[in-house]
Write a protein that holds these residues in place. Structure first.
Motif, PDB file in Angstrom:
ATOM      1  N   GLN A   5       0.815  -1.201   0.000  1.00  0.00           N
ATOM      2  CA  GLN A   5       0.000   0.000   0.000  1.00  0.00           C
ATOM      3  C   GLN A   5       0.855   1.260   0.000  1.00  0.00           C
ATOM      4  O   GLN A   5       0.421   2.301  -0.459  1.00  0.00           O
ATOM      5  CB  GLN A   5      -0.915   0.024   1.222  1.00  0.00           C
ATOM      6  CG  GLN A   5      -1.942  -1.077   1.209  1.00  0.00           C
ATOM      7  CD  GLN A   5      -2.698  -1.155   2.519  1.00  0.00           C
ATOM      8  OE1 GLN A   5      -2.406  -0.445   3.466  1.00  0.00           O
ATOM      9  NE2 GLN A   5      -3.684  -2.034   2.575  1.00  0.00           N
ATOM     10  N   ARG A   6       2.060   1.223   0.496  1.00  0.00           N
ATOM     11  CA  ARG A   6       2.886   2.422   0.681  1.00  0.00           C
ATOM     12  C   ARG A   6       4.023   2.532  -0.330  1.00  0.00           C
ATOM     13  O   ARG A   6       4.842   3.414  -0.220  1.00  0.00           O
ATOM     14  CB  ARG A   6       3.471   2.437   2.088  1.00  0.00           C
ATOM     15  CG  ARG A   6       2.472   2.289   3.165  1.00  0.00           C
ATOM     16  CD  ARG A   6       2.026   3.466   3.907  1.00  0.00           C
ATOM     17  NE  ARG A   6       2.787   4.648   3.821  1.00  0.00           N
ATOM     18  CZ  ARG A   6       2.243   5.860   3.852  1.00  0.00           C
ATOM     19  NH1 ARG A   6       0.943   5.987   3.925  1.00  0.00           N
ATOM     20  NH2 ARG A   6       2.980   6.929   3.806  1.00  0.00           N
ATOM     21  N   CYS A   7       4.110   1.654  -1.314  1.00  0.00           N
ATOM     22  CA  CYS A   7       5.274   1.677  -2.194  1.00  0.00           C
ATOM     23  C   CYS A   7       5.095   2.567  -3.416  1.00  0.00           C
ATOM     24  O   CYS A   7       6.024   2.724  -4.193  1.00  0.00           O
ATOM     25  CB  CYS A   7       5.645   0.259  -2.620  1.00  0.00           C
ATOM     26  SG  CYS A   7       4.434  -0.503  -3.707  1.00  0.00           S
ATOM     27  N   ALA A   8       3.950   3.177  -3.616  1.00  0.00           N
ATOM     28  CA  ALA A   8       3.719   4.012  -4.788  1.00  0.00           C
ATOM     29  C   ALA A   8       3.981   5.480  -4.467  1.00  0.00           C
ATOM     30  O   ALA A   8       3.785   5.938  -3.349  1.00  0.00           O
ATOM     31  CB  ALA A   8       2.275   3.827  -5.259  1.00  0.00           C
ATOM     32  N   SER A  98      -0.334  15.276  -0.689  1.00  0.00           N
ATOM     33  CA  SER A  98      -1.205  15.047  -1.837  1.00  0.00           C
ATOM     34  C   SER A  98      -0.418  15.358  -3.104  1.00  0.00           C
ATOM     35  O   SER A  98       0.141  16.445  -3.242  1.00  0.00           O
ATOM     36  CB  SER A  98      -2.435  15.943  -1.769  1.00  0.00           C
ATOM     37  OG  SER A  98      -3.194  15.642  -0.632  1.00  0.00           O
ATOM     38  N   PRO A  99      -0.390  14.419  -4.044  1.00  0.00           N
ATOM     39  CA  PRO A  99       0.362  14.671  -5.272  1.00  0.00           C
ATOM     40  C   PRO A  99      -0.354  15.691  -6.155  1.00  0.00           C
ATOM     41  O   PRO A  99      -1.571  15.828  -6.109  1.00  0.00           O
ATOM     42  CB  PRO A  99       0.403  13.300  -5.952  1.00  0.00           C
ATOM     43  CG  PRO A  99      -0.811  12.600  -5.440  1.00  0.00           C
ATOM     44  CD  PRO A  99      -1.014  13.096  -4.038  1.00  0.00           C
ATOM     45  N   ASP A 103      -4.394  15.842 -15.555  1.00  0.00           N
ATOM     46  CA  ASP A 103      -5.107  14.900 -16.427  1.00  0.00           C
ATOM     47  C   ASP A 103      -5.132  13.494 -15.838  1.00  0.00           C
ATOM     48  O   ASP A 103      -4.956  12.502 -16.552  1.00  0.00           O
ATOM     49  CB  ASP A 103      -4.499  14.875 -17.829  1.00  0.00           C
ATOM     50  CG  ASP A 103      -4.654  16.195 -18.559  1.00  0.00           C
ATOM     51  OD1 ASP A 103      -5.666  16.889 -18.320  1.00  0.00           O
ATOM     52  OD2 ASP A 103      -3.769  16.543 -19.366  1.00  0.00           O
ATOM     53  N   GLY A 104      -5.307  13.397 -14.516  1.00  0.00           N
ATOM     54  CA  GLY A 104      -5.433  12.107 -13.849  1.00  0.00           C
ATOM     55  C   GLY A 104      -4.128  11.406 -13.550  1.00  0.00           C
ATOM     56  O   GLY A 104      -4.122  10.299 -13.027  1.00  0.00           O
ATOM     57  N   LEU A 105      -2.996  12.027 -13.867  1.00  0.00           N
ATOM     58  CA  LEU A 105      -1.688  11.427 -13.620  1.00  0.00           C
ATOM     59  C   LEU A 105      -0.889  12.296 -12.668  1.00  0.00           C
ATOM     60  O   LEU A 105      -0.975  13.526 -12.733  1.00  0.00           O
ATOM     61  CB  LEU A 105      -0.908  11.286 -14.939  1.00  0.00           C
ATOM     62  CG  LEU A 105      -1.537  10.373 -15.987  1.00  0.00           C
ATOM     63  CD1 LEU A 105      -0.776  10.501 -17.304  1.00  0.00           C
ATOM     64  CD2 LEU A 105      -1.537   8.936 -15.505  1.00  0.00           C
ATOM     65  N   PRO A 106      -0.084  11.681 -11.804  1.00  0.00           N
ATOM     66  CA  PRO A 106       0.727  12.479 -10.888  1.00  0.00           C
ATOM     67  C   PRO A 106       1.814  13.234 -11.650  1.00  0.00           C
ATOM     68  O   PRO A 106       2.424  12.694 -12.572  1.00  0.00           O
ATOM     69  CB  PRO A 106       1.327  11.457  -9.926  1.00  0.00           C
ATOM     70  CG  PRO A 106       1.251  10.162 -10.643  1.00  0.00           C
ATOM     71  CD  PRO A 106       0.092  10.245 -11.584  1.00  0.00           C
TER      72      PRO A 106
END
Length: 115
Positions: A5-8, A98-99, A103-106
């Motif tokens: 859960q925390r690796c992204a 918060s990233p 357009d939906g991408l970080p």
């Protein structure tokens, strides 16, 4: 599990970002000092308050070595974790950031070497 859960990158905490910069700085400093075959590391000095410092270790002692979560930190039924693990990870996951999304991408920082 927690690690998955925390690796992204969209789940980084302020501690993740701060320690990434610290390790990067330690690695650059070591390179300028001519130190080779070394890996910049983090060493936890205390939990409360959370204090961590950088260090250097021989790459040959670290490469291809896996450090696992101790079995005693996993609940007996295998579906949760112990209070000891929560105590260990809690300082690491504080102050989630918060990233910036486009357009939906970080959107990540990029070093432009062309200039």
């Amino acid at each position: 599990m927690i690690a998955v859960q925390r690796c992204a990158s969209h789940m980084t905490s302020r501690v993740d970002i701060t320690e990434a910069f610290q390790v990067g700085g330690a690695a650059v400093k070591a390179a300028f000092e001519g130190k080779t075959d070394m890996v910049a590391t983090l060493k936890r000095l205390s939990d409360d308050p959370y204090v961590c410092i950088t260090g250097l270790s021989d790459v040959h002692e670290i490469a291809n070595v896996e450090k696992k979560v101790p079995v005693e930190w996993i609940a007996e039924d295998g579906t949760g974790v112990s209070e000891e693990l929560l105590h260990y990870i809690r300082p690491l996951i504080q102050a989630e950031l918060s990233p910036v999304m486009v357009d939906g991408l970080p959107r990540h920082l990029r070093l432009d070497l062309e200039k």
